[in-house]
Design a protein around this motif. Structure first.
Motif, PDB file in Angstrom:
ATOM      1  N   PRO A  64      32.916 -12.296 -44.659  1.00  0.00           N
ATOM      2  CA  PRO A  64      33.424 -12.189 -46.034  1.00  0.00           C
ATOM      3  C   PRO A  64      32.347 -12.509 -47.079  1.00  0.00           C
ATOM      4  CG  PRO A  64      34.206 -14.203 -45.003  1.00  0.00           C
ATOM      5  CD  PRO A  64      33.389 -13.507 -43.976  1.00  0.00           C
ATOM      6  N   PRO A  88      36.287 -18.082 -47.412  1.00  0.00           N
ATOM      7  CA  PRO A  88      37.716 -17.784 -47.187  1.00  0.00           C
ATOM      8  C   PRO A  88      38.614 -19.027 -47.137  1.00  0.00           C
ATOM      9  CG  PRO A  88      36.531 -17.655 -45.116  1.00  0.00           C
ATOM     10  CD  PRO A  88      35.515 -18.037 -46.153  1.00  0.00           C
ATOM     11  N   ARG A  95      41.822 -19.070 -49.272  1.00  0.00           N
ATOM     12  CA  ARG A  95      42.786 -18.079 -48.792  1.00  0.00           C
ATOM     13  C   ARG A  95      43.446 -18.547 -47.487  1.00  0.00           C
ATOM     14  NH1 ARG A  95      44.010 -12.820 -50.253  1.00  0.00           N
ATOM     15  NH2 ARG A  95      42.639 -12.355 -51.970  1.00  0.00           N
ATOM     16  N   VAL A  96      42.640 -19.189 -46.625  1.00  0.00           N
ATOM     17  CA  VAL A  96      43.186 -19.707 -45.352  1.00  0.00           C
ATOM     18  C   VAL A  96      44.226 -20.792 -45.638  1.00  0.00           C
ATOM     19  CG1 VAL A  96      42.623 -21.036 -43.254  1.00  0.00           C
ATOM     20  CG2 VAL A  96      41.200 -19.108 -43.924  1.00  0.00           C
ATOM     21  N   GLU A 128      46.600  -9.668 -45.464  1.00  0.00           N
ATOM     22  CA  GLU A 128      45.915 -10.894 -45.898  1.00  0.00           C
ATOM     23  C   GLU A 128      44.651 -11.124 -45.037  1.00  0.00           C
ATOM     24  OE1 GLU A 128      46.041 -13.912 -48.637  1.00  0.00           O
ATOM     25  OE2 GLU A 128      47.714 -12.538 -48.492  1.00  0.00           O
ATOM     26  N   MET A 179      40.636 -11.207 -45.927  1.00  0.00           N
ATOM     27  CA  MET A 179      39.778 -12.357 -45.578  1.00  0.00           C
ATOM     28  C   MET A 179      38.569 -11.934 -44.765  1.00  0.00           C
ATOM     29  SD  MET A 179      42.080 -15.528 -44.409  1.00  0.00           S
ATOM     30  CE  MET A 179      43.800 -15.182 -44.456  1.00  0.00           C
TER      31      MET A 179
END
Lengths: 136, 376
Positions: free
Chosen positions: B78, B82, B85-86, B123, B127
């Motif tokens: 990425p 991330p 987002r995780v 999603e 990511m």
């Protein structure tokens, strides 16, 4: 978030170690004092201090061993996973450690014996059974 | 030491009265303390025990998050970190449909699960943009294991704090009583994390492994959803062998797949045989093979419902062959005993076909489970 929380866990273990070390130091002091008192001839007080010192030392060592065991238990064990590679033509078999990208029925490099493409036929971990045995 | 002991015992004789008085006072104090505060002391002991397990759960949860982030960085390349987002993903929840009027609830639940699956997959794609389809499936499984660990930790922490706040023995006691089972499940998910991250076959994959062994070398085609089927001649019958499409982490939708194949054949199927991993009871051996009737499939029940519905329409008998394993074995890398049971399962399936169907019949054989690390 995660770094803070894991450092918090470490802080507690440092705190515990500090207490254990202080108790250990005090028990040493008690033992030394008991020797001094014995030399001076006060055997009763020396006896009491000896018992207190030994109990404190045993307890602090027990706590230290227990906390170490807890840390060891916290590790996530990664089991050894093996990949079986087989030649479908001549039956030549080889075993190696799992590599990322391996999957069952994946075709690999040609066989050393017959030059036919080899294939992954199994991926597994071997577990040493540590379970207790029961009568039933 | 030996010299001290006679001196001590001698002195005790002299000062025996005062020492025995001190000891009896001490005894009464302890008795009274335990009389009034026994339950509270017991509760503090339980709280300490729960606290210890909670530390372990926290460690496992943090490790899960770390492994998930590292794997995303390694496979997905990425552009940005991330982690945020995780964290958002780990708190993702699903609201099940209202069940006051249960008619039609299966299809509502099916729809919700489809939406969830699509959303989570999208999603993961955001990511890890550089990942292929197989890696995306594996990453999704890794994140789901991390999500389960996060949830277990939060629930245990909730009851621990609630118990401490209210000082209710019964809240703490209930938590302490189920804790060994909760810890076992958490440890199972922890070992699943690495298996998913590396794409290793797990114990639950024994069904797809049997199906893959039967269909290997034959032409396969896709059936909805995320499943494959191959026509395999077996003991004079035609076996329509099915499994979820591998080698990425995927369970497919066996309900839809079996229904589609039955409809294609206009219901002319002599039997459906399902192969799955089954939970073993303590004392049973890992890799034991057992046989029965009914739809061998876990999960929320949507697929089982659809399979049973399709079978009832055409009066098709359904048989099940299971391989015994515990929850830890089911989600961690496949054990040798389970891998070795595949040939025994195939023999059992063949005997079911010989005993329960006639030559020339068509049978469906479905290998149920997560096909991670298993091709076809």
């Amino acid at each position: 978030m995660s770094e803070n929380s894991s450092s918090a866990t470490k802080k507690i273990s440092t705190y515990l170690t500090m207490i254990v070390l202080i108790v250990l130091a005090l028990s040493m002091v008690a033992l030394i004092s008991s020797v001094n008192l014995m030399v001076e001839g006060n055997e009763i007080a020396a006896g009491y201090l000896l018992i207190i010192g030994l109990i404190a030392m045993a307890l602090s060592l027990y706590v230290m061993i227990q906390s170490r065991r807890r840390i060891a238990e916290m590790k996530i064990e990664a089991p050894k996973v093996m990949t079986t590679i087989e030649c479908r033509k001549c039956g030549f078999k080889s075993l190696r450690e799992f590599q990322r990208g391996d999957f069952v029925f994946k075709e690999l490099e040609p066989c050393q014996k017959c030059n036919e493409k080899m294939m992954i036929t199994a991926i597994y971990k071997e577990v040493r059974e540590r379970e207790k045995t029961f009568a039933f | 030491m030996l010299a001290v002991l006679p001196a001590l015992t001698g002195q005790l004789g002299g000062a025996g009265d005062s020492i025995s008085q001190i000891l009896s006072i001490l005894f009464y104090v302890i008795f009274i303390v335990f009389l009034f505060y026994g339950q509270r002391i017991q509760m503090y002991v339980m709280i300490r025990e729960v606290e210890g397990s909670l530390y372990k759960l926290k460690y496992i949860k943090d490790e899960g998050r770390r492994i998930a982030i590292e794997t995303i960085k390694e496979l997905g390349k990425p552009q940005t970190d991330p982690s945020a987002r995780v964290d958002r993903y780990l708190d993702y929840f699903t609201i099940t449909p209202q069940s006051m009027d249960p008619a039609g609830i299966v299809y509502k639940l099916d729809h919700i699960l489809d939406v969830r699956d699509t959303r989570l997959k999208d999603e993961v794609k955001l990511m890890a943009p550089a990942s292929d389809e197989v890696q995306i499936n594996n990453l999704e499984n890794t994140l789901e294991a991390a999500m389960a660990l996060n949830y277990i930790y939060k629930v245990v922490r909730h009851y621990y704090i609630q118990g401490k706040k209210t000082l209710s023995l019964y809240i703490i006691m209930q938590l302490q009583m189920i804790l060994p089972l909760v810890m076992k499940e958490a440890e199972a998910y922890a070992s699943a994390l690495k298996a998913f991250a590396y794409g290793q076959p797990i114990g639950d994959g024994v069904g797809p492994l049997v199906a893959a062994k039967l269909m290997h070398g034959y032409e396969t085609r896709k059936v909805p959803k995320d499943c494959v089927v191959a026509e395999v001649p077996l003991e004079g019958r035609t076996a329509l062998v099915m499994k979820a499409e591998g080698p990425g982490g995927n369970v497919g939708k066996p309900g839809d797949a079996i229904k589609a194949v039955i409809d294609e054949n206009k219901g002319k199927i002599a039997a459906v045989i399902m192969i799955d991993a089954g939970l073993k009871l303590e004392g049973e051996m890992v890799g034991e093979v057992a046989e029965g009737v009914g739809a061998a499939i876990g999960g929320p029940g949507v697929d089982q419902f659809k399979i049973e519905e399709a079978l009832v329409d055409y009066h098709i008998p359904i048989y099940a062959v299971i391989v015994k394993e515990d929850i830890g074995d089911a989600v961690s890398p496949m054990r040798k005993e389970i891998s070795d049971s595949v040939d025994r399962v195939i023999e059992r399936v063949k005997s079911v076909i010989l005993e329960r169907t006639k030559e020339g019949d068509k049978v469906i054989i479905f290998g149920v489970g997560n096909t991670i690390g298993i091709g076809q």
